[in-house]
Design a protein around this motif. Structure first.
Motif, PDB file in Angstrom:
ATOM      1  N   SER B 267     -21.486  24.304 -26.988  1.00 10.37           N
ATOM      2  CA  SER B 267     -22.470  25.119 -26.274  1.00 10.37           C
ATOM      3  C   SER B 267     -22.791  24.491 -24.924  1.00 10.37           C
ATOM      4  N   LEU B 268     -22.822  23.156 -24.886  1.00 12.84           N
ATOM      5  CA  LEU B 268     -23.125  22.457 -23.629  1.00 12.84           C
ATOM      6  C   LEU B 268     -22.071  22.784 -22.571  1.00 12.84           C
ATOM      7  N   VAL B 269     -20.799  22.738 -22.973  1.00 11.62           N
ATOM      8  CA  VAL B 269     -19.731  23.026 -22.012  1.00 11.62           C
ATOM      9  C   VAL B 269     -19.851  24.467 -21.517  1.00 11.62           C
ATOM     10  N   ASP B 270     -20.147  25.376 -22.435  1.00 11.16           N
ATOM     11  CA  ASP B 270     -20.347  26.778 -22.072  1.00 11.16           C
ATOM     12  C   ASP B 270     -21.507  26.901 -21.077  1.00 11.16           C
ATOM     13  N   TYR B 271     -22.585  26.170 -21.379  1.00 11.90           N
ATOM     14  CA  TYR B 271     -23.770  26.201 -20.521  1.00 11.90           C
ATOM     15  C   TYR B 271     -23.471  25.625 -19.143  1.00 11.90           C
ATOM     16  N   LEU B 272     -22.768  24.480 -19.114  1.00 10.08           N
ATOM     17  CA  LEU B 272     -22.454  23.850 -17.830  1.00 10.08           C
ATOM     18  C   LEU B 272     -21.546  24.738 -16.993  1.00 10.08           C
ATOM     19  N   PHE B 273     -20.648  25.461 -17.648  1.00 13.29           N
ATOM     20  CA  PHE B 273     -19.786  26.407 -16.932  1.00 13.29           C
ATOM     21  C   PHE B 273     -20.650  27.387 -16.131  1.00 13.29           C
ATOM     22  N   ALA B 274     -21.704  27.889 -16.778  1.00  9.64           N
ATOM     23  CA  ALA B 274     -22.593  28.842 -16.097  1.00  9.64           C
ATOM     24  C   ALA B 274     -23.391  28.157 -14.993  1.00  9.64           C
ATOM     25  N   MET B 275     -23.956  26.981 -15.294  1.00  4.52           N
ATOM     26  CA  MET B 275     -24.837  26.340 -14.323  1.00  4.52           C
ATOM     27  C   MET B 275     -24.071  25.775 -13.131  1.00  4.52           C
ATOM     28  N   LEU B 276     -22.849  25.271 -13.357  1.00  5.08           N
ATOM     29  CA  LEU B 276     -22.034  24.793 -12.240  1.00  5.08           C
ATOM     30  C   LEU B 276     -21.636  25.979 -11.373  1.00  5.08           C
ATOM     31  N   GLY B 277     -21.416  27.119 -12.009  1.00  9.83           N
ATOM     32  CA  GLY B 277     -21.128  28.336 -11.251  1.00  9.83           C
ATOM     33  C   GLY B 277     -22.297  28.701 -10.355  1.00  9.83           C
ATOM     34  N   LEU B 278     -23.511  28.524 -10.883  1.00 13.01           N
ATOM     35  CA  LEU B 278     -24.701  28.798 -10.076  1.00 13.01           C
ATOM     36  C   LEU B 278     -24.753  27.841  -8.878  1.00 13.01           C
ATOM     37  N   GLY B 279     -24.483  26.561  -9.136  1.00 15.25           N
ATOM     38  CA  GLY B 279     -24.477  25.561  -8.063  1.00 15.25           C
ATOM     39  C   GLY B 279     -23.481  25.938  -6.983  1.00 15.25           C
ATOM     40  N   LEU B 280     -22.318  26.376  -7.419  1.00 16.81           N
ATOM     41  CA  LEU B 280     -21.257  26.786  -6.508  1.00 16.81           C
ATOM     42  C   LEU B 280     -21.717  27.970  -5.661  1.00 16.81           C
ATOM     43  N   LEU B 281     -22.356  28.924  -6.322  1.00 17.27           N
ATOM     44  CA  LEU B 281     -22.824  30.121  -5.641  1.00 17.27           C
ATOM     45  C   LEU B 281     -23.879  29.753  -4.592  1.00 17.27           C
ATOM     46  N   LEU B 282     -24.815  28.867  -4.977  1.00 18.36           N
ATOM     47  CA  LEU B 282     -25.845  28.440  -4.032  1.00 18.36           C
ATOM     48  C   LEU B 282     -25.193  27.758  -2.837  1.00 18.36           C
ATOM     49  N   ALA B 283     -24.139  26.982  -3.100  1.00 15.55           N
ATOM     50  CA  ALA B 283     -23.462  26.260  -2.014  1.00 15.55           C
ATOM     51  C   ALA B 283     -22.830  27.233  -1.023  1.00 15.55           C
ATOM     52  N   THR B 284     -22.310  28.373  -1.532  1.00 17.62           N
ATOM     53  CA  THR B 284     -21.680  29.306  -0.607  1.00 17.62           C
ATOM     54  C   THR B 284     -22.714  30.003   0.272  1.00 17.62           C
ATOM     55  N   TYR B 285     -23.959  30.028  -0.194  1.00 25.97           N
ATOM     56  CA  TYR B 285     -25.000  30.697   0.600  1.00 25.97           C
ATOM     57  C   TYR B 285     -25.776  29.730   1.495  1.00 25.97           C
ATOM     58  N   SER B 286     -25.525  28.413   1.377  1.00 27.89           N
ATOM     59  CA  SER B 286     -26.281  27.495   2.223  1.00 27.89           C
ATOM     60  C   SER B 286     -25.359  26.705   3.135  1.00 27.89           C
ATOM     61  N   GLY B 287     -25.834  26.516   4.365  1.00 26.56           N
ATOM     62  CA  GLY B 287     -25.049  25.777   5.344  1.00 26.56           C
ATOM     63  C   GLY B 287     -25.436  24.315   5.412  1.00 26.56           C
ATOM     64  N   THR B 288     -26.676  24.026   4.995  1.00 26.12           N
ATOM     65  CA  THR B 288     -27.129  22.637   5.056  1.00 26.12           C
ATOM     66  C   THR B 288     -27.674  22.225   3.694  1.00 26.12           C
ATOM     67  N   GLN B 289     -27.779  20.918   3.498  1.00 30.40           N
ATOM     68  CA  GLN B 289     -28.282  20.421   2.215  1.00 30.40           C
ATOM     69  C   GLN B 289     -29.741  20.825   2.028  1.00 30.40           C
ATOM     70  N   GLN B 290     -30.453  20.959   3.146  1.00 35.34           N
ATOM     71  CA  GLN B 290     -31.852  21.379   3.065  1.00 35.34           C
ATOM     72  C   GLN B 290     -31.969  22.786   2.471  1.00 35.34           C
ATOM     73  N   GLN B 291     -31.096  23.674   2.949  1.00 30.78           N
ATOM     74  CA  GLN B 291     -31.096  25.034   2.410  1.00 30.78           C
ATOM     75  C   GLN B 291     -30.723  25.016   0.929  1.00 30.78           C
ATOM     76  N   ALA B 292     -29.729  24.228   0.601  1.00 28.30           N
ATOM     77  CA  ALA B 292     -29.289  24.142  -0.798  1.00 28.30           C
ATOM     78  C   ALA B 292     -30.424  23.614  -1.667  1.00 28.30           C
ATOM     79  N   MET B 293     -31.162  22.650  -1.126  1.00 30.59           N
ATOM     80  CA  MET B 293     -32.290  22.057  -1.845  1.00 30.59           C
ATOM     81  C   MET B 293     -33.354  23.115  -2.130  1.00 30.59           C
ATOM     82  N   SER B 294     -33.742  23.881  -1.103  1.00 37.28           N
ATOM     83  CA  SER B 294     -34.797  24.881  -1.298  1.00 37.28           C
ATOM     84  C   SER B 294     -34.351  25.946  -2.283  1.00 37.28           C
ATOM     85  N   LEU B 295     -33.105  26.383  -2.134  1.00 36.94           N
ATOM     86  CA  LEU B 295     -32.593  27.421  -3.026  1.00 36.94           C
ATOM     87  C   LEU B 295     -32.569  26.950  -4.477  1.00 36.94           C
ATOM     88  N   SER B 296     -32.027  25.755  -4.708  1.00 40.89           N
ATOM     89  CA  SER B 296     -31.901  25.316  -6.096  1.00 40.89           C
ATOM     90  C   SER B 296     -33.271  25.002  -6.685  1.00 40.89           C
TER      91      SER B 296
END
Lengths: 302, 375
Positions: B267-296
């Motif tokens: 279940s953990l691997v399944d869960y991480l698959f989803a959450m890493l996908g979220l991280g990836l998605l946030l990264a595509t929408y942010s240009g700076t680490q500050q933006q990524a920080m606020s979003l996450s």
């Protein structure tokens, strides 16, 4: 080899034009220079040719591969050195080089001959993190990484900006050697003195190419005679020369003013007299051959 | 392809291990949080201070007070004869509750068979007020029953016994209502959440900021290989943190999973698959680490507060529950509790596993499509 045909690129949904209708070509083994000030569109052109950016219009080929359709092939055979140092700062010199060799499916050993001259200079620091290198060494590492897979076309975006004079000289000497290996090199620089070291140059300004020729040809195309005017109080001199009725252009170049006259073939003696009257006792005028920079400013004026 | 992935992974791990500050934060911070947080998130309220206004001074009132203080939940901080004095103690926060026992409490209780008590509760701290009031009421009900029994046995009562329903409850899956058993698995999930989504986003945005992603993009590395190379290291880190968390939960709180560890890790691997996908998605929408920080931060805050770690999702309005069911942590917290407390097997948690996988698939595909568009 590179061919660019009518490339156009805008940003912000067409509000900002970066490139308007750019066309040129560079032959195999040619060292082609893009000369222009900041914001001329040089980096945009590089990003289009290295398949990082799509143009709005136009076509471009690198090694006969289309930049849009065959981008995978292009990525295999070009080396790109961006204007900003963009290797992994937290990896060492050797780790960076090794990494880029392996992602291209090669090894440092296999292509060591090509980068030997450059890499030898930074090899004593191979265990140092890339972020801790000096500016000149960073450039050498970046060039080594761009060359490690033996590309047939090399894109160098302002490789010598922020590098000391000695390193700049060395760098251009290396480019000459690479050219002899048959590598096509497209290099951009804001330094006019480096333009003479290219086989051919394109003068670029505000997304437009003003002129493409050999450096000698561009200098030759300079219309009329150019004079250097020197005197002790340069600022007052500039005002007085500019107010002189027959002056066409007048720009400060170091300690001298470069001047052209409106009526072709005018002798500088009249200006000399004029300046004597304006209380410049030590004024001296001599005829000089124009530099690339003179030509560039002349082209900008028109 | 596999070879390229191998070199990418070698590079990623080298970079992560070299960043000593991050390694320390990633390992030590969750351990400390898992030790501390369950202490704060304990809903069994103790040491409620109570002020008693005794206007009766009878055996019955003494017996009631004795019963309250001996329950273990209450601390007698005031014993006065005036209601106003007790209320001012509540105002000064010297007491959470004021209980008024009226004059002739015992006499009326015997004579009229009924009597009224008055409770005033300081409701500034909602939980304490609620639970304190409930505890006190149940003690008084108990007291009431005792008195009735006393009268019956003394034989003074006339007429038939009033029928009484007595309810006996037993707490399944957590017989001693050990609160830690309930909260430790949930807190562990929130810690893995923070690590997975944030660190992946930061790592990719960092490559954007440093321009290294451009250098990678002009190499023949395929985008999905690059992305896989980014996800695997954080998958491994997530598993390490989860394992550390399980050990900490066992050592400090005695929480041991009733169900199989394999089910948990799957279940953990399944869960991480989803959450890493979220991280990836946030990264595509942010240009700076500050933006990524606020979003996450935005997402993690919502996840932590709404996914049922601390409050029951069932008590939310229907539309809110619908939103929460799209949160991967909601499903993983459910799975954790089912497996750890109940010992559920794969078939029991299949709906949640499937939901997480579907959410993960959507997030990852969305991220890859958006990554292509922007880069």
């Amino acid at each position: 080899m590179i061919t660019v045909t009518n490339i156009k690129k805008t940003y912000n949904k067409g509000q900002v034009t970066a490139l308007k209708d750019i066309s040129f070509s560079a032959d195999k083994g040619e060292l082609f220079g893009l000369i222009g000030p900041d914001g001329a569109g040089k980096t945009t052109l590089f990003r289009i040719l290295t398949t990082l950016l799509l143009p709005d219009q136009g076509e471009a080929n690198v090694n006969n591969y289309d930049i849009q359709k065959d981008y995978q092939q292009i990525r295999n055979c070009v080396g790109y050195m961006p204007g900003r140092f963009s290797l992994y700062q937290d990896l060492t010199v050797e780790e960076n080089l090794n990494f880029f060799a392996t992602v291209f499916g090669t090894t440092i050993k296999e292509n060591y001959d090509l980068i030997k001259d450059i890499y030898q200079q930074i090899e004593p620091f191979k265990d140092r993190r890339a972020g801790k290198l000096s500016g000149g060494m960073k450039q050498k590492l970046a060039l080594s990484c761009a060359l490690i897979h033996k590309p047939s076309v090399l894109f160098l975006d302002e490789p010598t900006t922020g590098v000391d004079v000695v390193s700049r000289k060395e760098f251009w000497a290396m480019l000459k050697k690479l050219k002899q290996e048959g590598i096509t090199i497209l290099v951009s620089t804001p330094y006019m003195d480096e333009a003479n070291l290219c086989d051919r140059i394109a003068l670029i300004q505000k997304g437009e190419i003003l002129s493409i020729d050999k450096p000698a040809g561009i200098v030759k195309a300079f219309p009329g005679d150019l004079y250097a005017v020197r005197a002790s109080s340069t600022h007052r001199l500039l005002q007085n020369v500019r107010n002189y009725p027959n002056t066409a252009t007048c720009f400060a170049f170091g300690d001298a003013l470069h001047v052209t006259f409106k009526t072709p073939g005018s002798e500088p003696t009249a200006l000399l007299d004029h300046l004597h009257k304006k209380d410049h006792p030590d004024v001296a005028i001599e005829k000089i051959s124009p530099t690339i920079e003179d030509c560039f400013i002349h082209l900008l004026k028109n | 392809m596999i070879r390229t992935l191998y070199f990418l992974l070698e590079k990623e791990f080298r970079q992560i291990m070299r960043n000593k500050g991050i390694v320390r934060m990633l390992i030590i911070a969750p351990v400390i949080q898992l030790i501390l947080l369950p202490l704060a998130a304990d809903y069994s309220v103790k040491n409620i201070s109570i002020a008693v206004v005794d206007n009766d001074h009878s055996t019955a009132s003494q017996r009631l007070i004795g019963k309250i203080t001996s329950s273990g939940y209450f601390k007698l901080t005031g014993y006065t004869g005036s209601y106003n004095a007790a209320l001012s103690m509540v105002e000064q926060e010297k007491a959470d509750l004021a209980l008024q026992i009226p004059a002739h409490f015992e006499r009326d209780l015997v004579r009229e068979n009924s009597q009224k008590l008055y409770i005033a509760i300081n409701a500034i701290e909602g939980t304490k007020a609620n639970l304190g009031g409930a505890y006190l009421t149940s003690i008084i009900t108990d007291f009431n029953d005792e008195i009735r029994v006393d009268w019956h046995t003394s034989g003074s009562s006339t007429g038939p016994d009033a029928p009484q329903i007595s309810i006996a409850s037993s707490n399944w899956y957590n017989p001693f209502m050990n609160f830690h058993l309930y909260i430790v698995p949930a807190i562990l999930v929130t810690l893995v959440t923070a690590m997975a989504a944030m660190q992946t986003a930061f790592n990719i945005v960092q490559e954007k900021e440093n321009g290294t992603i451009e250098q990678i993009n002009v190499t023949p590395i395929k985008k999905y290989v690059f992305i896989t190379g980014k996800m695997i290291p954080f998958l491994v880190l997530g598993i390490i943190i989860f394992t550390l968390g399980l050990i900490v939960g066992w050592i400090f709180y005695g929480v041991v999973s009733t169900g199989s560890l394999w089910v948990l890790y799957l279940s953990l691997v399944d869960y991480l698959f989803a959450m890493l996908g979220l991280g990836l998605l946030l990264a595509t929408y942010s240009g700076t680490q500050q933006q990524a920080m606020s979003l996450s931060f935005f997402f993690i805050n919502i996840f932590n507060m709404m996914s049922g770690a601390f409050t029951a999702v069932d008590s939310m309005p229907g539309w809110a529950q619908a939103i929460v069911s799209t949160f991967p942590p909601y499903h993983f917290i459910r799975i954790m509790r089912m497996v750890v407390l109940k010992g559920s097997g794969i078939t029991d948690i299949l709906p949640d596993l499937g939901a997480m996988f579907a959410i993960g698939l959507v997030l990852n595909v969305w991220a890859i499509v958006n990554y292509r568009k922007t880069a």
